[in-house]
Each structure stands twice: as C-alpha cells, then as structure tokens.
Design a protein around this motif. Structure first.
Motif, PDB file in Angstrom:
ATOM      1  N   THR A 162      44.377  17.404  68.380  1.00  0.00           N
ATOM      2  CA  THR A 162      44.008  17.560  66.978  1.00  0.00           C
ATOM      3  C   THR A 162      43.346  16.280  66.489  1.00  0.00           C
ATOM      4  N   ALA A 163      42.220  16.430  65.779  1.00  0.00           N
ATOM      5  CA  ALA A 163      41.526  15.254  65.255  1.00  0.00           C
ATOM      6  C   ALA A 163      42.421  14.535  64.264  1.00  0.00           C
ATOM      7  N   PRO A 164      42.397  13.185  64.255  1.00  0.00           N
ATOM      8  CA  PRO A 164      43.241  12.450  63.312  1.00  0.00           C
ATOM      9  C   PRO A 164      42.854  12.752  61.870  1.00  0.00           C
ATOM     10  N   ARG A 165      43.860  12.738  61.016  1.00  0.00           N
ATOM     11  CA  ARG A 165      43.615  13.003  59.603  1.00  0.00           C
ATOM     12  C   ARG A 165      42.811  11.864  58.990  1.00  0.00           C
ATOM     13  N   PRO A 166      41.725  12.192  58.239  1.00  0.00           N
ATOM     14  CA  PRO A 166      40.940  11.125  57.601  1.00  0.00           C
ATOM     15  C   PRO A 166      41.811  10.287  56.666  1.00  0.00           C
ATOM     16  N   THR A 167      41.560   8.999  56.654  1.00  0.00           N
ATOM     17  CA  THR A 167      42.313   8.089  55.801  1.00  0.00           C
ATOM     18  C   THR A 167      41.481   7.677  54.595  1.00  0.00           C
ATOM     19  N   LEU A 168      42.142   7.024  53.648  1.00  0.00           N
ATOM     20  CA  LEU A 168      41.422   6.523  52.484  1.00  0.00           C
ATOM     21  C   LEU A 168      40.380   5.488  52.900  1.00  0.00           C
ATOM     22  N   ARG A 169      40.678   4.716  53.935  1.00  0.00           N
ATOM     23  CA  ARG A 169      39.693   3.744  54.420  1.00  0.00           C
ATOM     24  C   ARG A 169      38.460   4.454  54.958  1.00  0.00           C
ATOM     25  N   ASP A 170      38.667   5.577  55.661  1.00  0.00           N
ATOM     26  CA  ASP A 170      37.523   6.352  56.145  1.00  0.00           C
ATOM     27  C   ASP A 170      36.639   6.793  54.981  1.00  0.00           C
ATOM     28  N   VAL A 171      37.279   7.247  53.910  1.00  0.00           N
ATOM     29  CA  VAL A 171      36.525   7.675  52.727  1.00  0.00           C
ATOM     30  C   VAL A 171      35.759   6.499  52.130  1.00  0.00           C
ATOM     31  N   ALA A 172      36.443   5.354  52.002  1.00  0.00           N
ATOM     32  CA  ALA A 172      35.799   4.172  51.430  1.00  0.00           C
ATOM     33  C   ALA A 172      34.601   3.745  52.267  1.00  0.00           C
ATOM     34  N   ILE A 223      40.107  -0.194  47.463  1.00  0.00           N
ATOM     35  CA  ILE A 223      40.683  -0.202  46.114  1.00  0.00           C
ATOM     36  C   ILE A 223      39.899   0.730  45.199  1.00  0.00           C
ATOM     37  N   SER A 224      38.550   0.658  45.291  1.00  0.00           N
ATOM     38  CA  SER A 224      37.716   1.532  44.447  1.00  0.00           C
ATOM     39  C   SER A 224      37.933   2.994  44.801  1.00  0.00           C
ATOM     40  N   ALA A 225      38.013   3.293  46.090  1.00  0.00           N
ATOM     41  CA  ALA A 225      38.245   4.673  46.523  1.00  0.00           C
ATOM     42  C   ALA A 225      39.604   5.164  46.029  1.00  0.00           C
ATOM     43  N   SER A 226      40.606   4.281  46.094  1.00  0.00           N
ATOM     44  CA  SER A 226      41.945   4.651  45.641  1.00  0.00           C
ATOM     45  C   SER A 226      41.956   4.967  44.151  1.00  0.00           C
ATOM     46  N   ARG A 227      41.235   4.174  43.354  1.00  0.00           N
ATOM     47  CA  ARG A 227      41.202   4.404  41.906  1.00  0.00           C
ATOM     48  C   ARG A 227      40.554   5.751  41.580  1.00  0.00           C
ATOM     49  N   VAL A 228      39.517   6.095  42.323  1.00  0.00           N
ATOM     50  CA  VAL A 228      38.880   7.390  42.099  1.00  0.00           C
ATOM     51  C   VAL A 228      39.836   8.522  42.457  1.00  0.00           C
ATOM     52  N   MET A 229      40.492   8.436  43.616  1.00  0.00           N
ATOM     53  CA  MET A 229      41.360   9.519  44.068  1.00  0.00           C
ATOM     54  C   MET A 229      42.603   9.656  43.192  1.00  0.00           C
ATOM     55  N   ARG A 230      42.990   8.579  42.517  1.00  0.00           N
ATOM     56  CA  ARG A 230      44.146   8.640  41.610  1.00  0.00           C
ATOM     57  C   ARG A 230      43.752   9.019  40.190  1.00  0.00           C
ATOM     58  N   GLU A 231      42.439   9.303  39.979  1.00  0.00           N
ATOM     59  CA  GLU A 231      41.936   9.641  38.648  1.00  0.00           C
ATOM     60  C   GLU A 231      42.231   8.529  37.643  1.00  0.00           C
ATOM     61  N   ALA A 232      42.108   7.282  38.101  1.00  0.00           N
ATOM     62  CA  ALA A 232      42.362   6.142  37.216  1.00  0.00           C
ATOM     63  C   ALA A 232      41.298   6.077  36.126  1.00  0.00           C
ATOM     64  N   PRO A 233      41.649   5.542  34.951  1.00  0.00           N
ATOM     65  CA  PRO A 233      40.657   5.431  33.878  1.00  0.00           C
ATOM     66  C   PRO A 233      39.629   4.339  34.176  1.00  0.00           C
ATOM     67  N   ASN A 234      38.549   4.358  33.387  1.00  0.00           N
ATOM     68  CA  ASN A 234      37.511   3.321  33.447  1.00  0.00           C
ATOM     69  C   ASN A 234      36.843   3.222  34.822  1.00  0.00           C
ATOM     70  N   VAL A 287      32.585   8.726  45.862  1.00  0.00           N
ATOM     71  CA  VAL A 287      33.860   8.821  46.575  1.00  0.00           C
ATOM     72  C   VAL A 287      34.265  10.279  46.768  1.00  0.00           C
ATOM     73  N   LYS A 288      34.088  11.103  45.742  1.00  0.00           N
ATOM     74  CA  LYS A 288      34.460  12.514  45.855  1.00  0.00           C
ATOM     75  C   LYS A 288      33.619  13.224  46.907  1.00  0.00           C
ATOM     76  N   VAL A 289      32.326  12.904  46.956  1.00  0.00           N
ATOM     77  CA  VAL A 289      31.440  13.507  47.961  1.00  0.00           C
ATOM     78  C   VAL A 289      31.882  13.100  49.364  1.00  0.00           C
ATOM     79  N   ALA A 290      32.233  11.823  49.521  1.00  0.00           N
ATOM     80  CA  ALA A 290      32.683  11.336  50.827  1.00  0.00           C
ATOM     81  C   ALA A 290      33.991  12.011  51.235  1.00  0.00           C
ATOM     82  N   ALA A 291      34.922  12.154  50.270  1.00  0.00           N
ATOM     83  CA  ALA A 291      36.204  12.783  50.565  1.00  0.00           C
ATOM     84  C   ALA A 291      36.017  14.242  50.992  1.00  0.00           C
ATOM     85  N   THR A 292      35.126  14.929  50.296  1.00  0.00           N
ATOM     86  CA  THR A 292      34.865  16.327  50.637  1.00  0.00           C
ATOM     87  C   THR A 292      34.228  16.447  52.019  1.00  0.00           C
ATOM     88  N   ALA A 293      33.283  15.558  52.304  1.00  0.00           N
ATOM     89  CA  ALA A 293      32.594  15.599  53.595  1.00  0.00           C
ATOM     90  C   ALA A 293      33.545  15.352  54.760  1.00  0.00           C
TER      91      ALA A 293
END
Length: 337
Positions: A4-14, A22-33, A42-48
């Motif tokens: 099984t292919a390894p699960r993508p990580t937040l670093r892979d998305v970044a 850190i920027s990728a994490s803020r987007v995925m957590r729906e952080a303000p500002n 980031v969302k496009v990368a996560a989806t891909a």
C-alpha cells in the motif's frame, strides 16, 4: 501482494504547494488571516495528493483537533437529531466535525463521556443543559476552548448558552389551559424527571396555575425513557388515581401522542372528555388527528446558532457571541384542547 502506498503527509502537501509546513498546517486547520491565494494553493495540493489530516496524531501532539465534542442525552426522538442537524449545517464548508456522546440523562455518564471526548483534544464542546455534575462543571469551567450549553436559558452558563426559557414554556401552557376553561389539570413526565429542564418546566407550570388560583391535581413521572408507550402508561396511571382530571400537560410530544392513542383505545374522547397538550412541536403532529396542541422548541435553530458561535470563536472573530442567548418559543394550538 502489492504494498500500500504511504499516506501523504502534511510535509508532502507543503512541498507540492511550495510553501512551509507551518503555512500548510494553518490552511488545513482553517486558521484565520490566511490569504486566499495560499489557501487555494494548499487545498489544490492536498486534493492532488489525496491528503486528509490525521486528527488523532494531532491530538497526541497536544494540539487541538478539528473535532467538536457534542454531548446530548438521547437520540430516541427528533429533538436532539434536530440540534445536531443545525450544528452540522453551520459547520458545512469548514474543517470542523462533530464527535458525539450520549448521556441518557445521567450526570455521571455525562461526566465520563466528557472525560473520554476531551482525550481527543477537541476545539470546543457543545453540551445539553445548564446542570451538570460537580466534576463535569469543574472540567468545563477549566477548559480553554469554547463551551456552549444548549436547550436551556434559565440559569447562568459556564461560558455561552443557546436555548429557551423552561419557565416561559410552563407559563404559556398554563395560561392556555386556564383560558380554555380547564380546572382539573394533571401532568405526565418520563426519564424519572432526571432532565432538570423538564422539572423546571413542570414547576413553572404549577406556579403559573397557582397564580390563576388553581393547583396541579396530580402528576405521574414515569421512570422509563420517553416514548408513545410510556405516555400511554403514564396517562393510565394518572387517570386511575385521578379519574376526574379534564386536561393533561405532557413533558413532550412523544408522551402526549402515546396518551392520545390510549384515549382512542379506551373510548376517551379528545378533547371532549380529556384535553391533551405536549411540548417540542415535533413534525409528526401534522399527520395525526386530532392535531396535538403543543409548544415548538427551536431545535434546529439552536443547533445552527451554537455551531456558528463555535465557528466564530475558533476563528477568533471579535464579534463572536458570548453569554446567555434566549431563543423564542412558538405556541402551536391544535385540536386536542
């Protein structure tokens, strides 16, 4: 066997988006500002990559998860499902998700569930009622995340409450009975009257009758959970002791509709021989003749309001609501009084 292919990580998305972790994490957590361009990248990368956040791992690191702990007493009728539907509607389009616990109107069980759900480090707690065990109250008071108590406005919230007045509900029905000319009035409840909310409502109903110079002739509190069968059994016991009652207020519509079936089965004419009224305004009343007199509680609206406040608080909005929020009740006259 293929691996099984390894699960993508937040670093892979970044890395895929060309941004920091850190920027990728803020987007995925729906952080303000967060800028819209960064959010889109980031969302496009996560989806891909097929990335989904590992909430358990986040909680193990001591971070708040995207989960909101929701604790309700029961899912046996449409009252609390409507609350949950409202919360879910408010969370649509956000990363927040609910994790549910049911207390069955048991304060000790509620406290145990609360402790379990907090192990997931939720970003907030939505819990029914204003009365809790001493341990649960202490825990809730010490939380750094938003705490929203729903369904009751007769009391002081730990943080924020969204509900309606039990006293107002009792007064509305007492006034209606008196206006319709009923004088020998009874009451039927369930769950051993463990929910403090229903007890508040009954006591307010009695107090309002007293203001009109009347007393509650008799009441029957069944220990069983609320249901049609419980309502029928409760009315039968009440009438065996007090056969001359001319009207009965029930803790909810389930009980009242069960009592109506009991009346049909035993030749008791509603409302000629006995008037019946419920509480909550469930949709099922529209399909039953005679249509039940009741009071509609704004359940879905309460859930939606609580969910929106939770979103605003977590998002750091300065205009997020706090304190006690009182929602209006609606009296629904029917054909059973």
């Amino acid at each position: 066997m293929a691996k099984t292919a390894p699960r993508p990580t937040l670093r892979d998305v970044a890395d895929h988006a060309g941004v920091s972790v850190i920027s990728a994490s803020r987007v995925m957590r729906e952080a303000p500002n967060v800028s819209e361009s960064l959010r889109v990248r980031v969302k496009v990368a996560a989806t891909a990559l097929g990335y989904t956040p590992n909430r358990i791992a986040g909680s193990l690191r001591g971070q708040s998860s995207d989960l909101i702990a929701v604790i309700v007493p029961s899912m046996s009728n449409n009252v609390f499902p409507d609350i949950l539907d409202g919360i879910d509607a408010a969370f649509q389009g956000s990363s927040l998700r609910t994790v549910l616990g049911m207390s069955r109107y048991d304060m000790a069980e509620e406290e145990a569930i609360l402790r379990d759900l907090l192990s997931w480090n939720p970003s907030g707690v939505i819990i029914s009622g204003l009365e809790h065990s001493a341990g649960a109250s202490e825990i809730l008071s010490g939380l750094q995340c938003p705490v929203i108590e729903v369904m009751d406005s007769d009391g002081d919230p730990i943080d924020t409450s969204v509900g309606f007045s039990m006293s107002s509900a009792g007064h509305i029905m007492a006034d209606h009975f008196v206006e319709r000319g009923y004088r020998r009035i009874g009451y039927v409840g369930a769950w051993g009257e463990r929910p403090a909310r229903s007890r508040k409502r009954r006591l307010a109903f009695e107090a309002r009758l007293a203001e009109h110079g009347l007393s509650l002739i008799d009441h029957q509190i069944e220990d069983a959970q609320s249901s049609f069968a419980t309502g029928a059994a409760g009315l039968a016991k009440l009438m065996s002791r007090s056969p001359n009652i001319d009207a009965v207020f029930f803790a909810n519509d389930d009980l009242a509709l069960g009592a109506m079936m009991h009346c049909h089965a035993h030749g008791i004419l509603v409302p000629n021989d006995l008037a019946l009224a419920g509480f909550n305004g469930l949709d099922i009343r529209d399909g039953i003749t005679p249509r039940l007199t009741t009071i509609r509680s704004p359940r879905a609206e309460i859930g939606a309001r609580a969910g929106q406040i939770m979103l605003d608080r977590i998002g750091g909005r300065s205009d997020a609501e706090h304190g006690r929020i009182d929602m209006p009740l609606s009296f629904l006259p029917g054909e059973t009084t």
